[in-house]
Design a protein around this motif. Structure first.
Motif, short mmCIF file in Angstrom:
data_model
loop_
_atom_site.label_atom_id
_atom_site.label_comp_id
_atom_site.label_asym_id
_atom_site.label_seq_id
_atom_site.Cartn_x
_atom_site.Cartn_y
_atom_site.Cartn_z
N ILE A 83 0.87 -1.17 0.00
CA ILE A 83 0.00 0.00 0.00
C ILE A 83 0.91 1.22 0.00
CG2 ILE A 83 -1.59 1.35 1.45
CD1 ILE A 83 -2.82 -1.32 2.32
N VAL A 84 0.55 2.22 -0.80
CA VAL A 84 1.33 3.46 -0.85
C VAL A 84 0.40 4.61 -0.48
CG1 VAL A 84 2.74 4.97 -2.31
CG2 VAL A 84 2.80 2.49 -2.67
N ALA A 85 0.84 5.47 0.44
CA ALA A 85 -0.05 6.54 0.91
C ALA A 85 0.74 7.79 1.29
CB ALA A 85 -0.88 6.05 2.09
N GLY A 86 0.00 8.81 1.70
CA GLY A 86 0.60 10.09 2.06
C GLY A 86 1.05 10.15 3.51
N ASP A 87 0.74 11.26 4.15
CA ASP A 87 1.21 11.49 5.52
C ASP A 87 0.38 10.77 6.57
OD1 ASP A 87 3.48 13.07 6.05
OD2 ASP A 87 2.50 14.79 5.09
N ASP A 88 1.01 10.45 7.70
CA ASP A 88 0.29 10.09 8.92
C ASP A 88 -0.53 8.81 8.77
OD1 ASP A 88 -0.44 10.66 11.60
OD2 ASP A 88 -2.18 11.84 10.99
N PHE A 89 -0.02 7.84 8.01
CA PHE A 89 -0.75 6.59 7.82
C PHE A 89 -0.93 5.88 9.17
CE2 PHE A 89 -1.35 2.11 6.97
CZ PHE A 89 -2.17 2.08 5.85
N GLY A 90 -2.15 5.40 9.42
CA GLY A 90 -2.41 4.62 10.64
C GLY A 90 -2.73 5.46 11.85
N CYS A 91 -3.14 6.71 11.64
CA CYS A 91 -3.45 7.54 12.81
C CYS A 91 -4.74 7.05 13.45
CB CYS A 91 -3.56 9.01 12.42
SG CYS A 91 -4.92 9.39 11.33
N GLY A 92 -4.95 7.50 14.69
CA GLY A 92 -6.17 7.10 15.40
C GLY A 92 -5.87 6.13 16.52
N SER A 93 -6.62 5.05 16.54
CA SER A 93 -6.61 4.20 17.72
C SER A 93 -5.34 3.35 17.80
CB SER A 93 -7.87 3.33 17.74
OG SER A 93 -7.58 2.02 17.35
N SER A 94 -5.16 2.71 18.95
CA SER A 94 -3.95 1.91 19.15
C SER A 94 -4.14 0.48 18.68
CB SER A 94 -3.58 1.91 20.64
OG SER A 94 -4.54 1.18 21.37
#
Ligand code: SF4
Lengths: 421, 160
Positions: free
Chosen positions: B53-64
Motif C-alpha cells: 500500500i502506498v499513501a501520504g502522511d500520517d498513515f495509521g493515525c487514530g486508535s492503538s
C-alpha cells in the motif's frame, strides 16, 4: 542540564540522571491499563509464547469498557478471556460489569493515577492521565503483552512542544473548545511523536476533569503524551481519589528547558468550536457552522462523560425537550450514581434523552447509538473519522457538552451561549 | 513481484483500515476480510500476496488497535510505504514483524498498479514498471531484527 517534566519522569523511570529527546531508553512501568479490545489478544500472545507471568498483579488495572455489557457473542467471548485471565493471575484491580467504566474516566476516579508515574495502556487515549503530571501513552497489544510480562518498555524520549493557553475562558466556552482550537492549529499530525505540555493561566481555573478533556485529545494532534503540571487543583483531586498509597513525586519543567516549538492560544477570544467531519482538526467557530441539521446527539465518552460534563448538559436541557435522538452515557458507575443523586437523570428523562450504562459503546461505532447512512451526530467524543460511529457515510461533529445539549434541543448545530444566562 | 495500491490520501486512519465494528474479534482471517473496507471496499479482493500500500502522511493515525496491522497482514499485504506514519501504528507494525517504509512524496514516485521489488536492508525500491530505483532510509537495525524474527515477542524469546 535543564529538562522538561516529560524528560524528568522518563529519566527517573529509566534510572538515569538525565535523558535527551531522541534517546532510546528502557523504562519501568508503574501502571498498565487493560480493556476488552486490545488485552485479550495480548493475553493470547503471552499464552502462545509460553509466558506465564505478570510483572505485578497490583499494577495492572483491568476494565472491560468498549463492548460492555457484552453486545454480542464475539464480544462476550473477549470478556470471558479477559475475566478468566484476570482471575487466574490474581489481578487485584479488576472492575467487573457493574463497576466497570470507560477506562480513562475510571482509572483517575478510582485512584490509580499518580504524578510522576509512567503509565501505559492498550488504548490510544491513555494520554488522558497526563492531566495529573504523569507520563502516559497508548500502546498496541504486543507492547501491552511485553509490559504485562516484564513491567518494562523501550521508548524514544520525545521532544516537547509547549502549548500556552493564555487568557481566561469566556462563558459558554469549555476545555473541549480549547483543545479543538489547539488541534485546529497543530493539525492532526502537528505533534507527531512529541510530548504536548500544556501551560498557561487558562488552566488555573480549570477543574481536574476539564483538564482531562485536554490531555485526552493530545493523540488527536499525533502526540505521544499530553501533560499538565501539578498544582493545588491536582492535589485536591488526588486527595479525594487516591486510595492506599498516597505518596507520589512531583516533577516540573525547568524554566530553561528546551521546547521544539511553542503554540499560543488566546482563550479569551475563543468561541465554541465544532470539528466538522472527518478530522478532529477540522474545527470551525460555531458562528460559521450553526444550523447544520443533526439526527443524533451523544453526550459521553472518556473525553466528556464525567460528572461536570453531565451537569453542563443538564443545565441546558433543564425544562426543555430534545428535538433529536439524544444519548447520555455517564462514563463510570460512580458518575452514574452521582448524576442520579443530583437529579440530573430526572432532567435528562424529562427532556426525552435515553441514559445508558457506562460504556464506550457508540463512541467507536460499537453499539448503543450507531448511525445509519447519511445520518449526522453532534458528539462530545474525540474522533470524527469516516465510519467512526456507524455507516461509512454517516458524519460526526465534535463539540463540548454544552454545544451538544443546545444542538439536541434545536436539532441542529446550535451556539450554547444563547442558552447560558 | 509486488503490485502497488496507491491511495493519494493523508491521515488514513485505523477506523478505515479496520472499522471498530469488527473489533469484537482478533481472528486474523476474519479481520482480513474487512481490511481497508471503509476506504476501498474492493481492497481485500484485489490484494495479492505481498502487494504494498502506498499513501501520504500520517498513515495509521487514530486508535492503538493492533488489529489494523493484523488485518493488513491477514490480507497478505507485504508492506506499507507512506510519506509518514502515526506513532502507535508504526511501533505496532514493527512489533508484529510488518514492514513500514517512510518515503518522501511516495504517492508521486509510485503509481497505482506499478510492479515493485523492495530491498528492506539496503533501502531500495525497484520500480519495474517505471524502470527506476527509489532509495529510502532503511529501518534501524534493531527494528529490522525484530521484523526478521517475526515480531517483538519472538525477538524477546530468541534473545533471552
Ligand atoms: S470512550 Fe471512545 S475514545 Fe474513549 S476509550 Fe472508549 S472508545 Fe476510546
Amino acid at each position: 542540564m535543564a529538562m522538561t517534566i516529560t524528560q524528568k519522569i522518563l529519566a527517573r523511570a529509566a534510572g538515569k540522571e538525565k535523558v535527551v529527546p531522541g534517546e532510546l531508553i528502557n523504562a519501568a512501568i508503574d501502571v498498565v491499563m487493560c480493556h476488552d479490545v486490545t488485552t485479550p489478544p495480548a493475553i493470547s500472545m503471552l499464552k502462545a509464547h509460553g509466558i506465564d507471568k505478570v510483572f505485578d498483579p497490583e499494577k495492572i488495572i483491568v476494565t472491560p469498557d468498549h463492548f460492555q455489557p457484552a453486545k454480542d457473542i464475539k464480544s462476550a467471548e473477549l470478556h470471558k478471556r479477559l475475566d478468566d485471565w484476570a482471575k487466574e493471575k490474581g489481578i487485584k484491580y479488576y472492575y467487573p460489569v457493574g463497576r466497570a467504566g470507560v477506562c480513562h474516566a475510571l482509572l483517575p476516579e478510582q485512584g490509580h493515577i499518580r504524578p510522576g508515574e509512567v503509565i501505559v495502556g492498550g488504548d490510544s487515549h491513555t494520554c488522558t492521565y497526563g492531566a495529573f503530571a504523569a507520563f502516559s501513552t497508548g500502546i498496541g497489544s504486543t507492547d501491552l503483552a511485553a509490559a504485562i510480562a516484564t513491567g518494562q518498555l523501550w521508548f524514544k524520549v520525545p521532544a516537547s512542544m509547549k502549548i500556552v493557553l493564555k487568557g481566561s475562558i469566556p462563558a459558554g466556552v469549555y476545555s473541549k473548545d480549547v483543545i479543538l482550537a489547539v488541534i485546529k492549529e497543530t493539525g492532526v499530525d502537528g505533534a507527531l511523536y512529541k510530548a504536548m505540555e500544556f501551560v498557561g493561566p487558562a488552566l488555573k481555573n480549570m477543574s481536574a476533569e476539564a483538564r482531562m478533556t485536554i490531555t485526552n485529545m493530545a493523540i488527536e494532534a499525533g502526540g505521544k503524551n499530553g501533560i499538565i503540571g501539578f498544582d493545588k487543583t491536582t492535589k485536591k483531586y488526588l486527595d479525594e481519589h487516591l486510595k492506599g498509597d498516597a505518596e507520589y513525586t512531583v516533577y516540573e519543567s525547568d524554566a530553561d528547558a528546551e521546547y521544539e516549538s511553542v503554540v499560543e492560544i488566546d482563550c479569551s477570544r475563543l468561541e465554541p468550536i465544532v470539528a466538522l467531519p472527518h478530522l478532529p482538526s477540522n474545527g470551525k467557530p460555531i458562528s460559521q457552522c450553526a444550523g447544520i441539521k443533526m439526527e443524533q446527539a451523544y453526550i459521553g465518552s472518556c473525553t466528556n462523560g464525567r460528572i461536570e460534563d453531565l451537569r453542563i448538559a443538564a443545565g441546558i436541557l433543564k425544562g426543555r425537550k430534545v428535538a433529536i435522538r439524544t444519548i447520555v452515557v455517564p462514563a463510570t458507575p460512580a458518575i452514574w450514581k452521582q448524576a442520579m443523586d443530583e437529579g440530573l437523570f430526572e432532567i435528562f428523562y424529562e427532556a426525552g434523552c435515553v441514559i445508558s450504562a457506562p460504556t464506550c459503546g457508540a463512541c467507536l461505532g460499537g453499539f448503543m447509538g450507531i448511525l445509519a447512512e447519511g445520518q449526522k451526530c453532534v458528539s462530545t467524543t474525540n474522533r470524527n473519522f469516516v465510519g467512526r460511529m456507524g455507516h461509512p457515510r454517516s458524519e460526526v461533529y465534535l463539540v463540548s457538552p454544552a454545544t451538544a445539549a443546545a444542538s439536541a434541543v434545536e436539532g441542529k448545530i446550535t451556539d450554547p451561549r444563547t442558552y447560558i444566562v | 513481484m509486488a503490485k502497488a495500491h496507491v491511495y493519494k490520501r493523508d491521515h488514513i486512519n485505523t477506523d478505515e483500515i479496520i472499522p471498530a465494528r469488527y473489533l469484537n474479534t482478533d481472528d486474523v482471517d476474519e479481520l482480513a476480510k474487512h481490511c481497508m473496507e471503509d476506504l476501498d471496499a474492493e481492497f481485500a479482493g484485489k490484494c495479492s500476496h505481498g502487494d504494498v500500500i502506498v499513501a501520504g502522511d500520517d498513515f495509521g493515525c487514530g486508535s492503538s488497535r493492533e488489529h489494523a496491522v493484523w488485518a493488513l497482514q491477514g490480507a497478505k499485504v507485504g508492506a506499507v510505504i507512506a510519506q509518514s506514519f502515526a506513532r502507535i501504528f508504526y511501533r505496532n507494525a514493527i512489533n508484529c514483524g510488518f514492514y513500514v517504509i517512510e518515503l518522501e512524496d511516495a504517492v508521486n514516485k509510485i503509481a497505482d498498479g506499478d510492479e515493485i521489488e523492495i530491498d528492506y536492508a539496503a533501502g531500495v525500491i525497484k520500480n519495474k514498471t517505471a524502470g527506476k530505483d527509489i532509495n529510502f532510509t532503511p529501518l534501524p537495525d534493531f527494528a529490522l531484527e525484530i521484523i526478521r524474527d517475526g515480531g517483538l515477542l519472538e525477538h524477546i524469546k530468541k534473545n533471552r
